[in-house]
Design a protein around this motif. Structure first.
Motif, short mmCIF file in Angstrom:
data_model
loop_
_atom_site.label_atom_id
_atom_site.label_comp_id
_atom_site.label_asym_id
_atom_site.label_seq_id
_atom_site.Cartn_x
_atom_site.Cartn_y
_atom_site.Cartn_z
N SER A 15 0.88 -1.32 -0.12
CA SER A 15 0.04 0.21 -0.01
C SER A 15 0.76 1.34 0.03
CB SER A 15 -1.03 -0.04 1.23
OG SER A 15 -1.80 -0.94 1.11
N LEU A 16 1.87 1.17 0.69
CA LEU A 16 2.99 2.52 0.84
C LEU A 16 3.57 2.63 -0.61
CD1 LEU A 16 4.47 4.47 2.35
CD2 LEU A 16 6.13 2.65 3.01
N CYS A 19 0.82 3.84 -3.08
CA CYS A 19 0.80 5.28 -2.88
C CYS A 19 1.92 5.89 -3.47
CB CYS A 19 0.52 5.59 -1.40
SG CYS A 19 0.17 7.39 -0.78
N ILE A 20 3.27 5.87 -3.15
CA ILE A 20 4.36 6.50 -3.66
C ILE A 20 4.29 6.70 -5.26
CG2 ILE A 20 6.80 6.50 -3.96
CD1 ILE A 20 6.71 5.21 -0.78
N GLY A 22 1.74 6.45 -6.99
CA GLY A 22 0.55 7.28 -7.58
C GLY A 22 -0.35 6.25 -7.84
N LYS A 25 -5.27 5.94 -4.35
CA LYS A 25 -5.88 7.16 -3.84
C LYS A 25 -5.38 7.76 -2.59
CE LYS A 25 -10.16 9.70 -3.23
NZ LYS A 25 -11.66 9.47 -2.83
N LYS A 26 -4.81 8.86 -2.58
CA LYS A 26 -4.36 9.25 -1.18
C LYS A 26 -5.54 10.04 -0.59
CE LYS A 26 -1.84 12.72 -1.88
NZ LYS A 26 -2.22 14.42 -1.73
N SER A 28 -5.18 11.43 2.69
CA SER A 28 -4.67 13.06 3.22
C SER A 28 -3.31 13.06 3.11
CB SER A 28 -5.37 13.04 4.61
OG SER A 28 -4.68 12.23 5.35
N GLY A 29 -2.73 14.02 3.28
CA GLY A 29 -1.30 14.14 3.46
C GLY A 29 -0.74 14.33 1.99
N GLN A 30 0.72 14.55 2.08
CA GLN A 30 1.41 14.82 0.79
C GLN A 30 2.44 13.66 0.58
OE1 GLN A 30 3.62 18.37 1.32
NE2 GLN A 30 1.76 19.81 1.27
N VAL A 31 2.75 13.20 -0.91
CA VAL A 31 3.76 12.42 -1.22
C VAL A 31 4.75 13.08 -1.92
CG1 VAL A 31 4.15 10.51 -2.41
CG2 VAL A 31 2.09 10.54 -1.26
#
Length: 102
Positions: A15-16, A19-20, A22, A25-26, A28-31
């Motif tokens: 999952s991490l 997310c990195i 793309g 779906k994120k 919240s927060g920023q990548v």
């Protein structure tokens, strides 16, 4: 610099990474990623045959080297559980516990 993501099954490694990359779906927060990124998924290469043939992968059998390799990969206990050890048939769907090599 290279970074490896390690953890137990179900801890969120994939999952991490998704997310990195793309691909997830994120919420919240920023990548932020600087530089390049690469993802190398774990994909098994299993040939139809027996376990020994999958370890040798075309190399000549040497009992000492084979034993050292199996020990380093923590396979010795598995070999004890198989009815014919490392001669147990394996294929794309895994170990065939009902039909073994002789």
């Amino acid at each position: 610099m290279k970074v490896a993501i390690c953890g137990t099954v179900g801890s969120g490694k994939s999952s991490l990474l998704s997310c990195i990359l793309g691909e997830m779906k994120k919420v919240s927060g920023q990548v932020k990623v600087s530089g390049t990124k690469a993802y190398v998924p774990q994909s098994p290469w299993i040939l139809t045959g027996d376990v020994r043939e999958n370890i040798l992968f075309g190399s000549t059998y040497d009992a000492v080297t084979h034993h050292q390799t199996a020990k380093a990969c923590a396979l010795l206990k598995d070999f004890e559980l198989f009815s014919v050890g490392d001669r147990t048939e394996i294929g794309e769907r895994g170990i065939n516990m009902t039909r073994n090599s002789v």
